[in-house]
Design an enzyme around this catalytic site. Sequence first.
Site, PDB file in Angstrom:
ATOM      1  N   ARG A  74       0.844  -1.190   0.000  1.00 62.25           N
ATOM      2  CA  ARG A  74       0.000   0.000   0.000  1.00 62.25           C
ATOM      3  C   ARG A  74       0.883   1.246   0.000  1.00 62.25           C
ATOM      4  NH1 ARG A  74      -1.894   1.035   4.322  1.00 62.25           N
ATOM      5  NH2 ARG A  74      -1.199  -0.691   5.607  1.00 62.25           N
ATOM      6  N   TYR A 202      -0.797  -3.681  -7.218  1.00 63.94           N
ATOM      7  CA  TYR A 202      -0.670  -4.385  -5.939  1.00 63.94           C
ATOM      8  C   TYR A 202      -2.034  -4.506  -5.258  1.00 63.94           C
ATOM      9  CZ  TYR A 202      -0.039  -5.134  -0.996  1.00 63.94           C
ATOM     10  OH  TYR A 202      -0.180  -5.626   0.271  1.00 63.94           O
ATOM     11  N   LYS A 211      -9.591  -2.557   1.488  1.00 65.66           N
ATOM     12  CA  LYS A 211      -9.383  -1.376   2.322  1.00 65.66           C
ATOM     13  C   LYS A 211     -10.151  -0.161   1.785  1.00 65.66           C
ATOM     14  CE  LYS A 211      -6.301  -3.137   5.241  1.00 65.66           C
ATOM     15  NZ  LYS A 211      -6.325  -4.576   5.197  1.00 65.66           N
ATOM     16  N   HIS A 231     -11.146  -1.907  11.333  1.00 64.68           N
ATOM     17  CA  HIS A 231     -10.041  -2.778  10.930  1.00 64.68           C
ATOM     18  C   HIS A 231      -9.852  -3.840  12.027  1.00 64.68           C
ATOM     19  CE1 HIS A 231      -5.503  -3.012   9.731  1.00 64.68           C
ATOM     20  NE2 HIS A 231      -6.220  -3.882   9.047  1.00 64.68           N
ATOM     21  N   SER A 253      -0.211  -3.700  12.130  1.00 63.71           N
ATOM     22  CA  SER A 253       0.496  -4.759  11.406  1.00 63.71           C
ATOM     23  C   SER A 253       1.621  -5.332  12.268  1.00 63.71           C
ATOM     24  CB  SER A 253       1.070  -4.211  10.106  1.00 63.71           C
ATOM     25  OG  SER A 253       1.973  -3.171  10.370  1.00 63.71           O
ATOM     26  N   CYS A 255       1.428  -7.630  14.524  1.00 62.12           N
ATOM     27  CA  CYS A 255       1.044  -7.876  15.924  1.00 62.12           C
ATOM     28  C   CYS A 255       0.217  -9.158  16.083  1.00 62.12           C
ATOM     29  CB  CYS A 255       0.274  -6.689  16.473  1.00 62.12           C
ATOM     30  SG  CYS A 255       1.275  -5.191  16.648  1.00 62.12           S
ATOM     31  N   ASP A 280      -9.782  -9.543   9.351  1.00 62.20           N
ATOM     32  CA  ASP A 280      -9.261  -8.221   9.003  1.00 62.20           C
ATOM     33  C   ASP A 280     -10.252  -7.078   9.149  1.00 62.20           C
ATOM     34  OD1 ASP A 280      -7.082  -6.628   8.089  1.00 62.20           O
ATOM     35  OD2 ASP A 280      -7.971  -6.526   6.099  1.00 62.20           O
ATOM     36  N   ARG A 372       2.314 -12.028  -0.153  1.00 63.94           N
ATOM     37  CA  ARG A 372       0.935 -12.313   0.259  1.00 63.94           C
ATOM     38  C   ARG A 372       0.418 -13.651  -0.251  1.00 63.94           C
ATOM     39  NH1 ARG A 372      -1.732  -8.428   3.716  1.00 63.94           N
ATOM     40  NH2 ARG A 372      -0.243  -6.725   3.828  1.00 63.94           N
TER      41      ARG A 372
END
Length: 587
Positions: A74, A202, A211, A231, A253, A255, A280, A372
Amino acid sequence: MLGQCNTNNPAVVMWVKEMAELCQPDRVYWCDGSLAEKEFLTEEAVKQGVLVKLNQEKLPGCYYHRSNPNDVARVEQCTYICTDTQDEAGPTNNWAPPKEMKEKLVSLARDSMRGRTMYVVPYLMGPPGSSLSKVGVELSDSIYVALNMRIMTRMGQVAYDHLGAREDFNRGLHCMLDVNPERRYICHFPRENLIISVGSAYGGNVLLGKKCLALRIGSYLGRQEGWMAEHMLILGVESPTGETTYVAAAFPSACGKTNFAMMIPPAHFKGWKIWTIGDDIAWMKPGADGRLYAINPEAGYFGVAPGTNYKSNPNAMRTIARDTIYTNVGLTPDLDVWWEGKDGESPAQCLDWQGKAWTPASKEKAAHPNSRFTAPMQNNPALSPAVDDPHWVPISAFIFGGRRATTMPLVFQAFDWIHGVFVGATVGSEMTAAAVGGVGQVRRDPMAMLPFCGYNMGDYFRHWLRMRKRLKYPPLIFHVNWFRKDAAGHFLWPGFGENMRVLKWIIDRCRGRANAHETPLGWVPSPADIDLGGLPEVSQEQLEKALTIDAEEWRRELLLQEELFVKLYAYLPKELIFQRELLMARL
């Protein structure tokens, strides 16, 4: 016949016609989401070199993709919220005037699809039949986007059925152009329910249902319509007696968010089950009974590959074993995939994410750190039976968390809803790479929504505070930290599946069954309140250290919070300023 126009909705037909006239594709392909179409488009993608067919004995139905090396994540600096006024977007978003930005994007999109196919991707975010599910139609010149959207959303006729003759669908235009970072814009026009993305291929920039619609546009719509787009993962905890409690959790991110959503309880918790609703994004609204109800608007997982293995997330490994698209991981000579942190020995040789020869002696990583997998949620062995329930699931707890080596205890409970909003608003996580600003430097990420909120963050906090007035039985709010270390730099808590022990205390607090004592931060369990059965490597003394609150560290923490509060001061609700002053007084 595949690819033909498959809707009578005049607004959809007209919009596709207008965009085709602008972009001038050689062909317009209307997606229907069928299995036959999946096979056809996959074969086309392999012929075009967009996908590589992987070893079907090892990874049935799986394919491999490499993105342009300049297009691997991103791009927050290229992401814009285009509202009438800059105040509406707020100081934490990039803002552009809608008229000027649209003129720029139209000029970039004009004739950009000559020699290409425009794929018309109708998709539904949320379960069929749900009152809050939203329809989007994405127009893209990327076959990779069409195939990924089929995994990540409920794509095809189901979207047109939900839309009917209405015109209230999200319009999304994606043009790859020449994938030049200088001409890369991901732009949101919330008042028009419109997204335009150019110059990228991407996933996070071009899978517009994710998102872009589900969070940036979704959060804006939620504020207008009285619901929440967050989120957050959603999971259900089922006890041996069949009692199921649902929680939603927001972590920045790195975590362990997906790991937590797909957690397998340790053997000591025989009979307990974790059910994944989503990993997510959560859409939530008040129910008639005064509780908060949630759905996962997505239909797949777009997860980070590095670090995923059978220890950290066995359910994810089983999920991505078939029908998955891998992007920017390593490719072995026998057409298997590999990434740093995967189980087993590293391959003697492979091609890295850029297609270059790689060996264990190479300085570069085989897989890009943000590589990913895109996998359908139906593959998840722990997928909740309630995932398609149009009536949603009731949320009993919110859990916030970050990666902190010091300061933050293993778990605490906020005193009340307003205090909980303050806890979520001040979430911070330590950066993990020196190049990003220094290891250990704390970056604030309120509710893990800073890059994804589609309007002013001050108004976002205000929306959270107002939601309390619509809830008779609001979720309890907690904060966790799996990453606290001792003076020698060792983790005090083992994490992964053992996090079930903390989650069990949280569930018991929601059910009125667990003890806690009052501290300046909130309600904290005593070491005896966390079940350590079958976990000899964690002593009561070690757990006590993980739960400790150091007043001096917290005085420093309040100073660290200053940066965010100063940036948003003109917009902050007074309640959050008062909460900070109360915390100072308690310390």
